[in-house]
Enzyme design. Structure first.
Site, mmCIF file in Angstrom:
data_model
loop_
_atom_site.group_PDB
_atom_site.id
_atom_site.type_symbol
_atom_site.label_atom_id
_atom_site.label_comp_id
_atom_site.label_asym_id
_atom_site.label_seq_id
_atom_site.Cartn_x
_atom_site.Cartn_y
_atom_site.Cartn_z
ATOM 1 N N GLN B 130 0.839 -1.202 0.000
ATOM 2 C CA GLN B 130 0.000 0.000 0.000
ATOM 3 C C GLN B 130 0.871 1.248 0.000
ATOM 4 O O GLN B 130 1.611 1.490 0.957
ATOM 5 C CB GLN B 130 -0.890 0.003 1.251
ATOM 6 C CG GLN B 130 -1.813 1.197 1.348
ATOM 7 C CD GLN B 130 -2.503 1.273 2.704
ATOM 8 O OE1 GLN B 130 -1.909 1.653 3.690
ATOM 9 N NE2 GLN B 130 -3.757 0.871 2.756
ATOM 10 N N GLY B 131 0.820 2.005 -1.069
ATOM 11 C CA GLY B 131 1.639 3.211 -1.173
ATOM 12 C C GLY B 131 0.814 4.465 -0.962
ATOM 13 O O GLY B 131 0.513 5.185 -1.922
ATOM 14 N N SER B 133 1.308 6.602 2.310
ATOM 15 C CA SER B 133 2.100 7.579 3.072
ATOM 16 C C SER B 133 3.308 8.060 2.292
ATOM 17 O O SER B 133 3.872 7.332 1.476
ATOM 18 C CB SER B 133 2.580 6.951 4.374
ATOM 19 O OG SER B 133 1.498 6.466 5.110
ATOM 20 N N SER B 165 4.258 -1.354 4.203
ATOM 21 C CA SER B 165 4.383 -2.639 4.888
ATOM 22 C C SER B 165 4.662 -3.748 3.894
ATOM 23 O O SER B 165 3.997 -3.841 2.858
ATOM 24 C CB SER B 165 3.092 -2.978 5.632
ATOM 25 O OG SER B 165 2.946 -2.137 6.738
ATOM 26 N N GLU B 248 -9.392 -1.146 6.297
ATOM 27 C CA GLU B 248 -8.226 -1.479 7.109
ATOM 28 C C GLU B 248 -8.556 -1.407 8.593
ATOM 29 O O GLU B 248 -8.187 -2.277 9.363
ATOM 30 C CB GLU B 248 -7.079 -0.509 6.780
ATOM 31 C CG GLU B 248 -5.834 -0.743 7.628
ATOM 32 C CD GLU B 248 -4.617 0.016 7.115
ATOM 33 O OE1 GLU B 248 -4.737 0.702 6.097
ATOM 34 O OE2 GLU B 248 -3.561 -0.108 7.749
#
Ligand SMILES: Cc1cc2nc3c(=O)[nH]c(=O)nc-3n(C[C@H](O)[C@H](O)[C@H](O)COP(=O)(O)OP(=O)(O)OC[C@H]3O[C@@H](n4cnc5c(N)ncnc54)[C@H](O)[C@@H]3O)c2cc1C
Lengths: 372, 392
Positions: B130-131, B133, B165, B248
Site C-alpha cells: 500500500q503506497g 504515506s 508494509s 483497514e
C-alpha cells in the site's frame, strides 16, 4: 445468537424514551429528588398500565409479558438516560428477580402479579451496616416459632426501602441464608429514610424487632438464588449506567458545539474534542460490557452470566463516573452549579458505582470466577 | 467461550476445523501465531502456508466465484476467520492484498481490473503493498505529492512513498498519486496500480524498532503503468483511499482481538507462575487486561452482527480501533513487567520471543491506519459532530 437489536426492540426503545422524556424530564427529576419519598405513584402506575415496564421480563403466568433481558436492558438504559427517580431498579432488578430465582412457586404466584401490575413496589434488603453484598455480610437473624418466622436485626442502604410495599429480606437461620418476605406494615419494623448524596435514588434503614416474615423457598438455601439475582441486577445496573453516561456525553457535546472561547467553539479544540472522543470510546466499551451481560442472561448459561455480570459492573460503574466527571469538566464553571443537570448525573454515577459492591469488589468476583 | 453462529454455518465451521486440523501441521504448526499486520517474521513459511490455504480454497471465502472466490456470505467469512484465529494459524503474509486491495477492487474496481488482479491474489501469485504515506504526508494524507502524468497509453509516476508494509515483497503497489498538478488537498488525486518489476521503482527496506525489515520506502522515478490502471475515476483517488482505510480499520480487528485474548491468557499463566496473583495492584491490572480483551470481542461481535443483519454499524465500529490499540499496549507493558528482568534478554541477532515482539510491535497500532490522535478527531467530528479543526 442475537447480537444486535431487532426492529421491535428499536421500537421499544423509542416508546420508552418518549414516555420518559415526558414523565422524567429534568423538572420532574429535580422535584422528586427534593421529595424525601422520591417517587410518583401516578407515573409508576402508568409505567405498568400503559407500557408494562415492571412486568416486561416477568413470565406471562405471573402476570408479566415474558420478554427477555435484552428488552429489559433497553428499558434500564433509557431509565438511566432520564435519571428516572423511583423504585424501578429496586422493584424490577432486585425484588422481581429474587422472586423468580427463589425456589417457591406459591410465592411467585402470590407476589409477582402485584409487581407486574404496578400495585406493588418492592425491594431487596441485603446489606447491613458494613455495606457488604456477599454472603458473609448477611447477619440479620430469623427465628422460627410456633407462630411462624420472625426477623430481628438491621438492614441498611436498602434501595427505596422506605416506600416499598414488599420487602424481601436476606437473613440467617441456623442452616444458612434464607430469603423472607415482609410486609411494609409488619409489626416491629421501623423504616428510616437515609439522606443520600445522590438524591435521585433513595435509601433506607430497616430495623426489625421480632418482625413476622414469610419464608420463601427452603430454609438455608437462598444464597445461590441471591447470587444470581445480584448478577442480573449487576447487568441491568450496567445498562442503566450506559444510558446515564450516554446522556451526560450528549450534554457535553451539545455544549462544546455552541460555547465559544478564543473565537472558536470549544469543541474545535483538541483538548475538548479528544476528551469527548475518549468518553465515547468509554461508553461504547461499556455498552459492549453491558450488552454482553444481557446476552448472557438471555442465554441462561450460569457460568457465562456470573462472568459477564462481574465484568459489566467492574467496567460500567467506572465508565459512568469518568464520563459524568468529564461532562462537568467540559462545561467549566456552569457544570459546577446546582442549577446545571451535570451534577445529577455525576452523583447518580457515584452512587451506582457502589450500589452493588463497587468496581474493586466486582473485579475480585471476576477474578475468582475466572480462577485467577 | 465458543461462538455459536447458528445451525446454518455449523457444517461449514466443522469443515474449516477439520481442514485446519489436517493441514496445520509440521512447519506450519511450528509457526502458530507468528506474524501480525506489521510483523514480517518467518515470511517464507507463511507464504507457503498462504499457498496451502489457497489450494484448500480458503482464500476469498466471500469473494465471487468468477474471481476465484468461494462465493459464500459474510457469515462464512467470519466463521472462517474465527476458526482460523482459534487454531492460531500463522498470520497470513498476503493480508495486504487479501484484506485491503481485494475488497477495494471488489467495491470500486473496473471489471477488467477485477478479472486481471483478483484471481492471482487468491492464488498467492502476486503480492501487494500500500503506497499511501509519504515523507510529507502521513496523518495529513491529502498533502500527497507523488505525481502521475498521462503519456499516451501510460501513466508516468514520480515521487516517494514510505512505511510501505511488506514493501520489499510486493509485486505491485496501489499508490495514491496527484494526477492534476494544479490541484490542492484531496482534489485531483488518483489511485494507481503500479508494477514494481521495472527500472523506475526502487524499494529499500527500513528497519523497524523490533529489528525487522518489515516496512520500506519506495522511490518512483518515471515509473510506468497502464492508462487503465486507475481504480475508480481519475481525480477520485481520495474516495478510493478513504474506502480502503475504512476497510483497514475494520478487518484487522477480529483476528487481532483473538491474538490479544491468547496473550491475556498467557499473561495470567505467567502471573500464576510468578506468584503475582496475590499482589493486589498486579491482580487488578491483570483482571483489567482480561476485561479489555473480552470487551474487544463483544464490540467486534456487535459490529459483525449489525453487518450480517444488514444494518449500518454503530459508533462502536469506529471507537473499536482506538480502544483495542491502547488496551493492547497496556497489556504488553504488564506482560513485560511480569516477565521481569528475564523478559529483557533477547536472542542472537536481536531475536525476540512472541511476548517481546508483540509488545514492541503494539507501539505501531496507535500509529498506522490513522493514529490515535487522528482517530479522536474522526470520532469527535464524524461521530459526535463537533466542529472541525481549523484548517489552512
Ligand atoms: C508499522 C507501520 C506500517 C505501516 N504501513 C503502511 C503501509 O503499508 N502503507 C502506507 O501507506 N502507510 C503505512 N504506514 C504509515 C502510517 O499510515 C503513518 O505512519 C500514519 O498515518 C502517521 O503518519 P506519520 O508517520 O507521517 O506521522 P505524522 O502524521 O507526522 O504524526 C506524528 C504525530 O503527530 C500527530 N498528529 C498528526 N496530525 C495531527 C492532528 N491533526 N491532530 C493531532 N495530532 C496530530 C500524530 O498522531 C502523531 O502522534 C505504516 C506505519 C507503521 C507504523
Amino acid at each position: 445468537m442475537d447480537l444486535t437489536f431487532s426492529e421491535e426492540q428499536d421500537e421499544l426503545r423509542k416508546v420508552v424514551r418518549s414516555f420518559l422524556s415526558k414523565y422524567s424530564d429534568e423538572a420532574t427529576v429535580r422535584r422528586l429528588a427534593a421529595d424525601p419519598r422520591g417517587h410518583d405513584r401516578v407515573v409508576w402506575r402508568r409505567m405498568a398500565g400503559e407500557l408494562g415496564l415492571q412486568g416486561l421480563a416477568v413470565p406471562e403466568e405471573y402476570g408479566g409479558t415474558g420478554f427477555g433481558y435484552v428488552d429489559l436492558g433497553i428499558v434500564f438504559e433509557e431509565a438511566g438516560r432520564a435519571l428516572l427517580c423511583g423504585p424501578y431498579f429496586a422493584t424490577v432488578a432486585l425484588a422481581a428477580e429474587a422472586l423468580q430465582r427463589c425456589d417457591d412457586e406459591q410465592a411467585r404466584r402470590d407476589l409477582l402479579p402485584g409487581i407486574a401490575s404496578g400495585e406493588t413496589v418492592a425491594t431487596l434488603a441485603l446489606t447491613e451496616d458494613d455495606g457488604r453484598w456477599d454472603e458473609p455480610g448477611i447477619r440479620l437473624t430469623a427465628r422460627e416459632t410456633a407462630a411462624g418466622w420472625h426477623l430481628t436485626g438491621t438492614k441498611t442502604y436498602v434501595p427505596d426501602g422506605h416506600l416499598a410495599d414488599l420487602l424481601l429480606v436476606a437473613a440467617r437461620t441456623p442452616t444458612g441464608v434464607s430469603l423472607f418476605a415482609v410486609a411494609a406494615d409488619a409489626s416491629g419494623l421501623v423504616r428510616t429514610p437515609l439522606p443520600t448524596l445522590d438524591q435521585t435514588r433513595k435509601q433506607a434503614r430497616l430495623d426489625f424487632t421480632d418482625t413476622p416474615a414469610r419464608l420463601l423457598g427452603t430454609e438455608g438455601t437462598a444464597w445461590p438464588a441471591l447470587e444470581r439475582t445480584l448478577a442480573t441486577a449487576s447487568v441491568l445496573l450496567a445498562a442503566e449506567q450506559v444510558g446515564g453516561a450516554a446522556a451526560a456525553l450528549e450534554a457535553a457535546v451539545d455544549y462544546a458545539r455552541i460555547r465559544v472561547q478564543y473565537g472558536r467553539p470549544i469543541g474545535s479544540f483538541q483538548g475538548i474534542k479528544h476528551k469527548c472522543a475518549d468518553m465515547l470510546v468509554e461508553i461504547e466499551s461499556a455498552r459492549s460490557a453491558a450488552y454482553g451481560g444481557l446476552w448472557a442472561l438471555d442465554s441462561g448459561d450460569a457460568t457465562e452470566i456470573a462472568v459477564a455480570a462481574a465484568l459489566a459492573q467492574a467496567f460500567c460503574s467506572e465508565a459512568f463516573t469518568k464520563v459524568a466527571a468529564g461532562t462537568i469538566q467540559v462545561h467549566g464553571g456552569i457544570g459546577f452549579t446546582w442549577e446545571h443537570p451535570a451534577h445529577l448525573y455525576f452523583k447518580r454515577a457515584k452512587s451506582s458505582e457502589v450500589l452493588l459492591g463497587g468496581p474493586s469488589y466486582h473485579r475480585e468476583l471476576l477474578a475468582t470466577r475466572l480462577g485467577i | 467461550m465458543e461462538l455459536d453462529f447458528g445451525p446454518a454455518v455449523r457444517d461449514f465451521r466443522d469443515e474449516v476445523r477439520d481442514w485446519l486440523a489436517d493441514h496445520l501441521v509440521g512447519e506450519f504448526a511450528d509457526h502458530r501465531g507468528v506474524g501480525g499486520p506489521t510483523d514480517g517474521a518467518a515470511w517464507e513459511v507463511r507464504l507457503a502456508w498462504d499457498r496451502e490455504l489457497s489450494a484448500g480454497g480458503w482464500l476469498g471465502v466471500s469473494w465471487p466465484r468468477e474471481y476465484g472466490g468461494r462465493g459464500l456470505g459474510l457469515l462464512e467469512e467470519i466463521v472462517f476467520e474465527y476458526e482460523y484465529a482459534r487454531a492460531d494459524a500463522p498470520y497470513r503474509a498476503t493480508v495486504n492484498a487479501l484484506d485491503l486491495l481485494g475488497p477495494m477492487l471488489l467495491k470500486m474496481g473496473g471489471e477488467e481490473q477485477k478479472k486481471r488482479f483478483l484471481p492471482p491474489i487468491l492464488a498467492v501469485e502476486e503480492l501487494w503493498g500500500q503506497g499511501f504515506s509519504e515523507p510529507g504526508a502521513g496523518s495529513d494524507l491529502a498533502s500527497v505529492r507523488t505525481r502521475a502524468e498521462r503519456e499516451g497509453e501510460e501513466w508516468v509516476v514520480n515521487g516517494q512513498k514510505v512505511w510501505t508494509s511488506f514493501g520489499v515483497h510486493a509485486d505491485w503497489l496501489y499508490v495514491l498519486t496527484r494526477t492534476d498538478p494544479d490541484s490542492v488537498r484531496h482534489k485531483g488525486l488518483s489511485l494507481l496500480l503500479v508494477p514494481t518489476d521495472q527500472p523506475g521503482v526502487e524499494i529499500r527496506p527500513i528497519r523497524n524498532l523490533a529489528g525487522q525489515d518489515e516496512f520500506a520506502e519506495v522511490f518512483l522515478s518515471d515509473a510506468r503503468t497502464g492508462a487503465d490502471m486507475v481504480v475508480g475515476e481519475v481525480g477520485q483517488g481520495w474516495r478510493t483511499a478513504m474506502a480502503t482505510l475504512g476497510i483497514e480499520r475494520g478487518t484487522t480487528l477480529l483476528p487481532q482481538q483473538l491474538t490479544f485474548e491468547r496473550e491475556a491468557e498467557a499473561l495470567i499463566d505467567l502471573a500464576r507462575e510468578r506468584g503475582a496473583l496475590d499482589d493486589p495492584m498486579l491482580r487488578r491490572r491483570i483482571v483489567d487486561a482480561w476485561i479489555s480483551v473480552r470487551i474487544m470481542r463483544t464490540t467486534n461481535l456487535r459490529t459483525l452482527a449489525e453487518l450480517t443483519a444488514g444494518r449500518t454499524p454503530g459508533a462502536q465500529a469506529t471507537t473499536a480501533k482506538l480502544y483495542a490499540s491502547t488496551r493492547h499496549q497496556q497489556l504488553g507493558h504488564l506482560a513485560m513487567e511480569l516477565a521481569g528482568p528475564a523478559g529483557q534478554i533477547v536472542g542472537e541477532d536481536y531475536g525476540l520471543d512472541t511476548r517481546q515482539r508483540s509488545f514492541l510491535l503494539s507501539l505501531a497500532e496507535t500509529i498506522y491506519g490513522g493514529s490515535s490522535e487522528i482517530q479522536r478527531n474522526i470520532i469527535g467530528e464524524q461521530i459526535l459532530g463537533l466542529p472541525k479543526e481549523p484548517r489552512p
